[in-house]
Design an enzyme around this catalytic site. Structure first.
Site, PDB file in Angstrom:
ATOM      1  N   ARG A 219       0.851  -1.177   0.000  1.00 30.16           N
ATOM      2  CA  ARG A 219       0.000   0.000   0.000  1.00 30.16           C
ATOM      3  C   ARG A 219       0.887   1.228   0.000  1.00 30.16           C
ATOM      4  O   ARG A 219       1.710   1.395   0.895  1.00 30.16           O
ATOM      5  CB  ARG A 219      -0.831  -0.055   1.282  1.00 30.16           C
ATOM      6  CG  ARG A 219      -2.182   0.509   1.168  1.00 30.16           C
ATOM      7  CD  ARG A 219      -2.974   0.191   2.403  1.00 30.16           C
ATOM      8  NE  ARG A 219      -2.422   0.743   3.635  1.00 30.16           N
ATOM      9  CZ  ARG A 219      -3.175   1.141   4.646  1.00 30.16           C
ATOM     10  NH1 ARG A 219      -4.489   1.053   4.579  1.00 30.16           N
ATOM     11  NH2 ARG A 219      -2.631   1.610   5.736  1.00 30.16           N
TER      12      ARG A 219
ATOM     13  N   THR B  67      -0.915   7.586  -0.846  1.00 33.98           N
ATOM     14  CA  THR B  67      -2.224   7.480  -1.518  1.00 33.98           C
ATOM     15  C   THR B  67      -3.082   6.357  -0.940  1.00 33.98           C
ATOM     16  O   THR B  67      -4.283   6.312  -1.176  1.00 33.98           O
ATOM     17  CB  THR B  67      -2.025   7.176  -3.013  1.00 33.98           C
ATOM     18  OG1 THR B  67      -1.425   5.872  -3.123  1.00 33.98           O
ATOM     19  CG2 THR B  67      -1.131   8.201  -3.694  1.00 33.98           C
TER      20      THR B  67
HETATM   21  O1  LIG Z   1      -7.010  -2.721   2.890  1.00 33.15           O
HETATM   22  P1  LIG Z   1      -5.816  -1.909   2.593  1.00 33.15           P
HETATM   23  O2  LIG Z   1      -6.003  -0.445   2.874  1.00 33.15           O
HETATM   24  O3  LIG Z   1      -5.268  -2.132   1.209  1.00 33.15           O
HETATM   25  O4  LIG Z   1      -4.688  -2.325   3.637  1.00 33.15           O
HETATM   26  C1  LIG Z   1      -4.399  -3.647   3.952  1.00 33.15           C
HETATM   27  C2  LIG Z   1      -3.058  -4.045   3.414  1.00 33.15           C
HETATM   28  O5  LIG Z   1      -2.024  -3.340   4.113  1.00 33.15           O
HETATM   29  C3  LIG Z   1      -1.086  -4.285   4.628  1.00 33.15           C
HETATM   30  O6  LIG Z   1      -0.085  -4.552   3.731  1.00 33.15           O
HETATM   31  P2  LIG Z   1       1.160  -3.557   3.474  1.00 33.15           P
HETATM   32  O7  LIG Z   1       0.856  -2.604   2.375  1.00 33.15           O
HETATM   33  O8  LIG Z   1       1.569  -2.959   4.782  1.00 33.15           O
HETATM   34  O9  LIG Z   1       2.256  -4.522   2.908  1.00 33.15           O
HETATM   35  P3  LIG Z   1       3.124  -5.616   3.693  1.00 33.15           P
HETATM   36  O10 LIG Z   1       2.261  -6.819   3.872  1.00 33.15           O
HETATM   37  O11 LIG Z   1       4.260  -5.853   2.777  1.00 33.15           O
HETATM   38  O12 LIG Z   1       3.546  -5.026   5.019  1.00 33.15           O
HETATM   39  C4  LIG Z   1      -1.951  -5.492   4.879  1.00 33.15           C
HETATM   40  O13 LIG Z   1      -1.201  -6.665   5.046  1.00 33.15           O
HETATM   41  C5  LIG Z   1      -2.855  -5.513   3.674  1.00 33.15           C
HETATM   42  O14 LIG Z   1      -2.280  -6.130   2.546  1.00 33.15           O
HETATM   43  O1  LIG Z   2      -4.138  -1.382  10.382  1.00 27.58           O
HETATM   44  C1  LIG Z   2      -3.531  -1.747   9.349  1.00 27.58           C
HETATM   45  C2  LIG Z   2      -3.890  -1.295   8.068  1.00 27.58           C
HETATM   46  C3  LIG Z   2      -3.210  -1.743   6.994  1.00 27.58           C
HETATM   47  N1  LIG Z   2      -2.183  -2.602   7.164  1.00 27.58           N
HETATM   48  C4  LIG Z   2      -1.825  -3.046   8.386  1.00 27.58           C
HETATM   49  O2  LIG Z   2      -0.876  -3.836   8.511  1.00 27.58           O
HETATM   50  N2  LIG Z   2      -2.497  -2.603   9.452  1.00 27.58           N
END
Ligand SMILES: O=P(O)(O)OC[C@H]1O[C@H](OP(=O)(O)OP(=O)(O)O)[C@H](O)[C@@H]1O
Ligand SMILES: O=c1cc[nH]c(=O)[nH]1
Ligand SMILES: [Mg+2]
Length: 209
Positions: free
Chosen positions: A104, A108
């Protein structure tokens, strides 16, 4: 519209408390996520179809049951989804595993796909997409878009903690996808984090940050 299932099993709820706890360290956090994933896999597979078969016991022939229907596929959303994968595979060892890499964008909050590798017989499988967190819903929606574009048609989504905003967005974008969660939290904060949530699932699983 897909159904939303909240797993209220006492063991899931108990373990989730320690997963949320800011004082839980990486090792214990990882173990608890793995255990809850196993318990959730047990619940989510409750409706799998069976067919009758026969088995020879040491006493006599017996009518019994084996799984029927579509073969399963598990798709963890990288990175944090990896933390739930082994726990599910303990119960469903024959499932194939696909990977979708998304992160993410911190400004944005939009998901950016950087990797996808899925089983070749994608159209013949029923998929469970897994990620601990459903926040804005952007990552889950993008992962499911990606799966559907490549030919998947039977998909469920499973996470530990969801925000109402994420559930609504996912249900609107993919009304055919049932959503399975351990806890439905209050809201998102201004940084797109789930409140009260558990913080950043990836960082807590892998000790980054
Ligand atoms: O519903 P959303 O707003 O899209 O957020 C959720 C996403 O955010 C986190 O991933 P992150 O982007 O932190 O990646 P990571 O797993 O590599 O830490 C989580 O594991 C989800 O994939
Ligand atoms: O609370 C949150 C939201 C997005 N991704 C995470 O890991 N935690
Ligand atoms: Mg993260």
């Amino acid at each position: 519209m897909g159904k939303v299932h909240v797993f209220d099993h006492p063991l899931i709820q108990h373990k989730l408390t320690f997963i949320r706890d800011v004082n839980t360290g990486t090792k214990e956090f990882r173990e608890l996520v793995d255990e809850v994933a196993t318990l959730m896999a047990y619940e989510i597979t409750r409706d799998l179809p069976l067919r009758k078969t026969e088995v020879e016991t040491p006493v006599q022939m017996a009518e019994s049951y084996v799984l029927a229907g579509k073969k399963l596929g598990i798709v963890p959303i990288l990175r944090a989804g990896i933390g739930m994968m082994d726990g599910i595979l303990k119960l469903i060892p024959a499932a194939k595993v696909g990977h979708i890499g998304l992160y993410r964008d911190p400004e944005t909050l939009k998901p950016i796909e950087y990797y996808a590798k899925l089983p070749s017989d994608i159209g013949e499988r029923e998929f469970i997409v897994v990620d601990p967190m459903l926040a804005t819903g952007g990552s889950a929606i993008a992962a499911i878009d990606s799966l559907k574009t490549r030919g998947a048609s039977h998909i469920r989504f499973m996470c530990l903690i969801a925000a109402p905003e994420g559930v609504k967005a996912l249900a609107e974008a993919h009304p055919d996808v049932d959503i399975y969660i351990a806890a439905l939290d209050e809201k998102l904060n201004e940084h797109g984090y789930i409140v009260p949530g558990l913080g950043d699932a990836g960082d807590r699983l892998f000790g980054t940050k």
